[in-house]
Design a protein around this motif. Structure first.
Motif, PDB file in Angstrom:
ATOM      1  N   GLU A   1     -11.990  64.025  55.048  1.00 47.38           N
ATOM      2  CA  GLU A   1     -11.433  63.013  54.408  1.00 47.38           C
ATOM      3  C   GLU A   1     -12.232  61.799  54.967  1.00 47.38           C
TER       4      GLU A   1
ATOM      5  N   LYS B   1      -7.232  57.523  46.703  1.00 50.64           N
ATOM      6  CA  LYS B   1      -8.548  57.222  47.231  1.00 50.64           C
ATOM      7  C   LYS B   1      -9.661  57.777  46.326  1.00 50.64           C
ATOM      8  N   THR B   2      -9.361  59.178  46.116  1.00 48.45           N
ATOM      9  CA  THR B   2     -10.321  59.945  45.506  1.00 48.45           C
ATOM     10  C   THR B   2     -10.421  59.485  44.028  1.00 48.45           C
TER      11      THR B   2
ATOM     12  N   LEU C   1     -13.343  56.978  42.878  1.00 45.13           N
ATOM     13  CA  LEU C   1     -14.419  57.578  43.281  1.00 45.13           C
ATOM     14  C   LEU C   1     -15.237  58.169  41.807  1.00 45.13           C
ATOM     15  N   TYR C   2     -14.618  58.227  40.669  1.00 50.69           N
ATOM     16  CA  TYR C   2     -14.845  58.581  39.697  1.00 50.69           C
ATOM     17  C   TYR C   2     -14.813  57.781  38.239  1.00 50.69           C
TER      18      TYR C   2
ATOM     19  N   LEU D   1     -21.394  63.505  48.356  1.00 52.96           N
ATOM     20  CA  LEU D   1     -20.580  62.649  49.329  1.00 52.96           C
ATOM     21  C   LEU D   1     -21.212  62.279  50.480  1.00 52.96           C
TER      22      LEU D   1
ATOM     23  N   LEU E   1     -12.437  68.165  44.653  1.00 52.27           N
ATOM     24  CA  LEU E   1     -12.673  67.477  45.758  1.00 52.27           C
ATOM     25  C   LEU E   1     -11.377  67.415  46.530  1.00 52.27           C
ATOM     26  N   VAL E   2     -10.418  67.022  46.207  1.00 52.17           N
ATOM     27  CA  VAL E   2      -8.933  66.701  46.601  1.00 52.17           C
ATOM     28  C   VAL E   2      -8.721  68.144  47.160  1.00 52.17           C
TER      29      VAL E   2
ATOM     30  N   LEU F   1      -4.617  60.496  49.889  1.00 47.00           N
ATOM     31  CA  LEU F   1      -6.022  61.042  49.417  1.00 47.00           C
ATOM     32  C   LEU F   1      -6.488  60.904  47.946  1.00 47.00           C
ATOM     33  N   GLU F   2      -5.398  61.315  47.150  1.00 49.98           N
ATOM     34  CA  GLU F   2      -5.385  61.283  45.708  1.00 49.98           C
ATOM     35  C   GLU F   2      -5.556  60.009  44.904  1.00 49.98           C
TER      36      GLU F   2
ATOM     37  N   TYR G   1     -15.625  65.328  41.459  1.00 51.06           N
ATOM     38  CA  TYR G   1     -14.924  64.446  42.486  1.00 51.06           C
ATOM     39  C   TYR G   1     -13.537  64.441  42.123  1.00 51.06           C
TER      40      TYR G   1
ATOM     41  N   ILE H   1     -14.257  60.783  52.003  1.00 54.00           N
ATOM     42  CA  ILE H   1     -13.747  60.008  50.840  1.00 54.00           C
ATOM     43  C   ILE H   1     -13.675  58.467  51.433  1.00 54.00           C
TER      44      ILE H   1
END
Length: 765
Positions: free
Chosen positions: A340, A29-30, A33-34, A311, A329-330, A26-27, A325, A343
């Motif tokens: 998720e 992928k996130t 996004l920034y 999102l 977000l996480v 998850l981290e 983000y 994401i």
């Protein structure tokens, strides 16, 4: 990882991205996004306001272990020599790839509104000047050359063009726009996109959507545009740039429309953009725009809620740096308050774009080190040509121009001897170097005064500043009048000073209450006219200003919209006659400072009439411009026709240069709809063609009109082509009609689909 399917360039992009996503936490992928804005000031006095409040704390070395989506403005934040900047960017990319589990570089983006916004890079004319040139092929070459410069130093994405249509010229960012007509904005903007994308740079369309329709012409203000204005004025340039230009990114606008912020509007960013227009690229936030959902719009109570709204609406990347983000977000996903799947959706789009850019390939390498020239002779030649084509001769009633080669000229005004008078607010000297006053501009920018002396070496040229751009001091008037009284002609060079957030008279956050010339420049002009010496007014501005006060009193009027580093020689060339002016107005020039907002796209109730004592008719209309030669227009053929609501019709006109010197005419085609189910603009541009003609030469211009070009949004919100009478007006401007072709559309009301015709086909013989 080197043998994983996602590294295999032989596999389809979708398969590679799916494989990579399945391996990421998850981290990780996130983290795609920034962006991170390395080196940006966080003391509240940086390039953008609110930088300190809108930037999260982070540890660079720790952050990049998860990967990184974007690097923000490595070149556009502080003055750095291009070769050194390229090495620094390559070094940062190597650190990112070495630190992360997957070794994926970041996408590096930069501003490129009027050239690469970097030290020592060519400062081209601003987009409003592109509109004035009415020359899409030239603007496409501009985009290609800027893209090549960006690519040469390791940049992947350019934040341009601005496709906002001017609705109120008091708005500070008018200089960044292409004009007040959606067809002109769409065709010129699409040409720039094609050029940028042909160089391998991801073009980012700004600002989606409605930003320029802000209430009161204030930057980042609410928008109260109706359904039809939004659909028929605001959106068409974006649709054209996506469908025909192939833009791969869109930037969500700051504004809200009817209470819904664009950054939190799934109908705009998903339903329209993704479903209706089938866009597959990335949507990025305007700088701090996601955080503004909490702090300015107040539709979110926390950073996590702002991230969720953005999102869900369809924003894939938070720019310029992490805030919402990141950790918020996480944590929200871990708590189950944000799915998720959102994401995954955004990360898939980002990784697909990185794959298309080659950033997922095992053999990816940054550009090789070597000398870098971002202001080449070829660049400057292109900047000169575009500047020359964009200068508009508004008036020359007594033939004062061109100036004789051996005349006595008094050059007066605060813009005559200032190099920055040529540049818009997104040029590097105006945008960044104001924070580094000890650093030179890095490029040669001849002033009008210098250029006129070079252009007319046998002339006696004197100079007096007269006044400042915006200061009320009039103590310099006396010297200015003395210089003018001694001369055969006075050239008054007036206009704007570009800046940011109130530090200029034009530019982002530099909005005005009316369209009077800034400071005491109008009074200076009045004082110069008392001498009885012919006065040639030269305007270097980022917006149109009201000129009715001097109607019939000036020897000539020349308008240049921040014409870039070669603007001085271009203006001097027009004054001397070396350049035959061919620019046309992309915005109307008003008669009086008040009575705005007003653009030429008015229905009958917006035009002058007996029901009001206020006459909004502009002094110089959209599309207007004079030349040093004369053009004769032969009769249009045919004069009338009948076509179906899905049919097309050719309109042909022959233009002849009847003068003694070469010149360019801009043939324009306007649509008039006499009766419709909703009110329509009295006229609107649907085609144009710039035609270069030698003395005595004739060319035949044919426009292929398709019925789709008459479409509009009806009372039910559907785009329709209605049967009935139409007029096609062949014109030299929106108010200078040379011939009219009457059409009748027959058949049922028709709803054109997503493949509707967006522009007139044009041929020149």
């Amino acid at each position: 990882m080197t043998t994983a399917p996602w590294r295999d360039p032989a596999l389809p992009v979708a398969a590679r991205v799916d494989d990579l996503l399945s391996r990421m936490t998850l981290e990780e992928k996130t983290a795609q996004l920034y962006g991170v804005w390395v080196g940006a000031a966080t003391d509240g006095d940086g390039v953008a306001p609110l930088q300190r409040e809108m930037t999260a704390d982070y540890d660079w070395d720790e952050l990049i272990t998860l990967g990184l989506g974007q690097l923000t403005r490595s070149f556009g934040t502080a003055p750095v020599a291009p070769a050194l900047g390229a090495r620094a960017l390559a070094r940062a990319q190597r650190r990112i790839t070495a630190a992360g589990r997957f070794g994926i570089p970041a996408i590096a983006h930069e501003e490129c509104l009027a050239g690469f916004t970097a030290w020592q890079a060519t400062a081209y004319p601003v987009p409003l000047a592109w509109g004035a040139a009415f020359d899409p092929p030239l603007v496409e070459e501009l985009g290609r050359r800027i893209g090549q410069d960006l690519r040469s130093v390791g940049v992947h994405q350019g934040l341009a063009p601005v496709l906002d249509v001017v609705r109120d010229p008091r708005w500070g960012r008018v200089e960044e726009t292409i004009g007040e007509d959606p067809y002109l904005v769409g065709t010129i903007g699409t040409a720039y996109v094609r050029g940028l994308e042909s160089a391998g740079i991801v073009a980012t369309l700004k600002h989606f959507a409605g930003y320029a329709s802000s209430a009161g012409a204030r930057n980042l203000a609410p928008v109260r545009a109706g359904v039809r204005e939004f659909a028929d004025i605001t959106l068409p340039p974006f649709e054209m740039a996506l469908r025909e230009g192939g833009a791969r990114s869109v930037m969500a606008a700051y504004n809200d429309t009817d209470g819904v912020p664009a950054s939190a509007d799934p109908r705009l960013l998903t339903d329209l953009l993704r479903t209706d227009w089938e866009f597959e690229g990335t949507v990025v936030a305007d700088y701090f725009g996601i955080g503004f959902l909490q702090t300015l719009h107040r539709v979110a109570g926390t950073e996590a809620e702002a991230a969720h709204l953005a999102l869900a609406a369809g924003i894939d990347v938070e720019l310029p740096t992490l805030k919402c983000y990141g950790r918020p977000l996480v944590a929200a996903v871990a708590e189950g308050t944000v799915p998720e799947a959102l994401i995954d959706r955004a990360a898939r789009r980002v990784l697909r774009q990185k794959c298309e850019l080659g950033l997922l390939d095992e053999d990816w390498e940054p550009p090789r080190e070597g000398p870098v020239d971002l202001d080449s002779a070829e660049n400057r030649a292109l900047a000169r040509r575009l500047a020359e084509e964009s200068v508009v001769l508004l008036d020359n009633p007594d033939g004062v121009l061109p100036l004789p080669p051996d005349t006595r000229i008094a050059v007066v005004g605060p813009r005559a001897a200032d190099a920055l008078a040529m540049l818009g607010c997104y040029s590097f000297p105006s945008h960044v170097l104001t924070h580094h006053p000890e650093v030179d501009p890095g490029i040669s920018i001849p002033t009008v005064l210098e250029s006129l002396r070079s252009e007319l070496p046998d002339a006696k040229v004197t100079f007096a500043e007269g006044c400042d751009v915006s200061d009320p001091d009039t103590s310099g008037f006396e010297e200015a009048v003395a210089r003018a009284a001694e001369a055969d002609v006075c050239v008054a060079v007036l206009g704007d000073r570009a800046g940011l957030f109130g530090r200029g008279t034009s530019g982002e956050g530099c909005d005005v209450t009316d369209l009077a010339l800034p400071g005491v420049q109008a009074d200076l002009l009045d004082t110069l006219l008392t001498t009885g010496v012919p006065v040639v007014l030269v305007l270097l501005t980022g917006r149109p200003y009201a000129l009715g006060r001097w109607q019939g009193r000036l020897g000539a009027v020349v308008q240049a919209f921040f014409p870039g580093e070669e603007g001085g020689p271009a203006v001097a060339g027009v004054l001397s006659g070396r350049v035959n002016p061919s620019g046309r107005l992309p915005v109307s020039v008003p008669r009086v400072p008040g009575g705005q907002p007003w653009t030429y796209l008015q229905p009958p109730l917006g035009l002058a009439g007996e029901v009001s004592n206020l006459d909004p008719t502009p002094l110089y209309p959209f599309g207007h411009g004079r030349s040093y030669t004369d053009f004769v227009w032969e009769p249009v053929s045919p004069e009338a026709a009948e076509i179906a609501t899905d049919g097309s019709h050719d309109v042909t006109v022959t233009v002849r240069n009847a003068g003694e010197r070469a010149g360019a005419e801009v043939v324009q085609l306007y649509l008039h709809d006499p009766v419709a189910s909703v009110t329509r603009p009295d006229v609107r541009l649907i085609g144009y063609q710039r035609v270069e003609l030698a003395p005595g030469e004739s060319r035949r211009v044919t426009f292929r009109f398709h019925a789709d070009l008459s479409a509009f949004t009806d009372r039910d919100g559907a785009r329709v082509v209605e049967p009935g009478a139409l007029e096609l007006r062949v014109a030299a401007s929106s108010a200078e009609v040379r011939a009219t072709v009457r059409l009748r559309l027959t058949g049922p009301v028709r709803r054109p689909g997503p493949d509707r015709v967006l522009r007139c086909g044009t041929t020149v013989e």
